[in-house]
Design a protein around this motif. Sequence first.
Motif, short mmCIF file in Angstrom:
data_model
loop_
_atom_site.label_atom_id
_atom_site.label_comp_id
_atom_site.label_asym_id
_atom_site.label_seq_id
_atom_site.Cartn_x
_atom_site.Cartn_y
_atom_site.Cartn_z
N MET A 112 0.81 -1.21 0.00
CA MET A 112 0.00 0.00 0.00
C MET A 112 0.84 1.26 0.00
O MET A 112 0.31 2.36 -0.17
N PHE A 113 2.14 1.14 0.23
CA PHE A 113 2.99 2.32 0.26
C PHE A 113 4.39 1.98 -0.23
O PHE A 113 4.89 0.87 -0.03
N PRO A 114 5.05 2.92 -0.90
CA PRO A 114 6.44 2.69 -1.30
C PRO A 114 7.32 2.59 -0.06
O PRO A 114 7.10 3.28 0.94
N ASP A 154 -6.26 5.33 6.19
CA ASP A 154 -5.28 5.11 5.12
C ASP A 154 -4.64 6.45 4.76
O ASP A 154 -5.33 7.45 4.55
N TYR A 155 -3.31 6.48 4.71
CA TYR A 155 -2.62 7.74 4.44
C TYR A 155 -3.05 8.37 3.13
O TYR A 155 -3.00 9.60 2.96
N ILE A 197 3.15 13.33 5.61
CA ILE A 197 2.26 12.22 5.94
C ILE A 197 3.04 10.91 5.85
O ILE A 197 3.68 10.64 4.83
N THR A 198 2.99 10.12 6.90
CA THR A 198 3.76 8.87 6.94
C THR A 198 2.85 7.71 7.33
O THR A 198 2.20 7.76 8.38
N PRO A 199 2.77 6.66 6.50
CA PRO A 199 1.95 5.50 6.87
C PRO A 199 2.44 4.87 8.18
O PRO A 199 3.64 4.71 8.39
N GLU A 200 1.50 4.57 9.04
CA GLU A 200 1.80 3.78 10.24
C GLU A 200 1.48 2.32 9.97
O GLU A 200 2.32 1.44 10.07
N THR A 201 0.22 2.07 9.61
CA THR A 201 -0.25 0.74 9.21
C THR A 201 -1.07 0.91 7.94
O THR A 201 -1.18 1.99 7.39
N ASP A 202 -1.70 -0.19 7.49
CA ASP A 202 -2.58 -0.08 6.31
C ASP A 202 -3.74 0.86 6.55
O ASP A 202 -4.29 1.43 5.60
N GLY A 203 -4.12 1.05 7.81
CA GLY A 203 -5.29 1.87 8.11
C GLY A 203 -5.04 3.00 9.07
O GLY A 203 -5.98 3.50 9.71
N SER A 204 -3.79 3.45 9.20
CA SER A 204 -3.50 4.58 10.07
C SER A 204 -2.23 5.28 9.59
O SER A 204 -1.42 4.70 8.86
#
Length: 347
Positions: A1-3, A144-145, A259-266
């Motif tokens: 979901m994220f690079p 999701d970010y 903005i930085t992804p933490e998990t798939d949904g946060s």
Amino acid sequence: MFPLNAWYVVARPDEIGSDKPLGRRICNQPIAFFRNSEGVIGAVEDFCPHRGVPLSLGFVRDGNLVCGYHGLAMGCNGRTVSMPGQRVKGFPPIRSYPVAERYGFVWLWPGDAALAREEDIPVPAWHGRSDWAVGGGLFNIRCDYRLLIDNLMDLTHETYVHSSSIGQKEIDEAPVATRVVDGLVVTERYMEKIKAPPFWQMAMESNGMDKTATVDRWQICRFQPPSNVLIDVGVALEGHGGFEAPVDKKASAIVVDYITPETDGSCWYFWGMARHFKADDAALTEAIRNGQHVIFSEDLEMLERQQQNLQAWPERGLLKLNIDGGGVQARRIIDELIARERAAAAS
């Protein structure tokens, strides 16, 4: 979901001290951050190789990260340094991550360490400029970010979500244009001969301008891969050139959105504003920071409830309108980065 092969903002420097580690999940990876004896930040897996407890529950001693369970000490390179009464220097190292402290933030590269180059960290426009002032904060958002990127690349929602501060009906009425330039997505909206909303009236007054005067307003959103959005915003007295107006005829700033992804949904949301007027006014910096906190807090429930709905109805398709162009193009770039990473890993 994220690079993964990218630099992400993961903390502010003052969050990482010399006595206590910071535990933070980045791109689904639990990581412990700490400073060594020279003040250099280390980033390692938040996993003690002895019994698997989080190293972030420990402490820092003599520049090493010490596990709070049995006292195993770890260096910035992920190698075990010592443990009371045990021979542990032959332990295999845990993973360490490229980390850099630059431009007022701590950045992490969660992917292939061999590809990380600090010179690729984008230099912000206000860096090294004494005529700019910066303030901000941090939110942890349960969405999701990419939903937050969508939100920031389409500011139409300001009319409704932020009606008491920065929203106004002219945002709805002004045409929006999106283009891709050198790998960046730019979405622009200009409003002419309008009255400034409350937040910008405050900014105008702070810069010695008549807050009731007619103004030209602009919003220029720039998406920087993998997940940052910088937004040129402001108002200028009517007829003085809008975005290009002299400093004394406008109140202008850059809204900072790392903005930085933490998990798939946060995700982690490092927000702020870099302004180009009254840079030496600390009280104004704090007032703007407090105002931004209120404004961005208004987005939280909307984004988190949106995430819940999308998870509950994953089969539902969503409409795409012209105002969604910035978010659509940003997601296209993100998808291309992920596809390239997967192709390289498979080859």
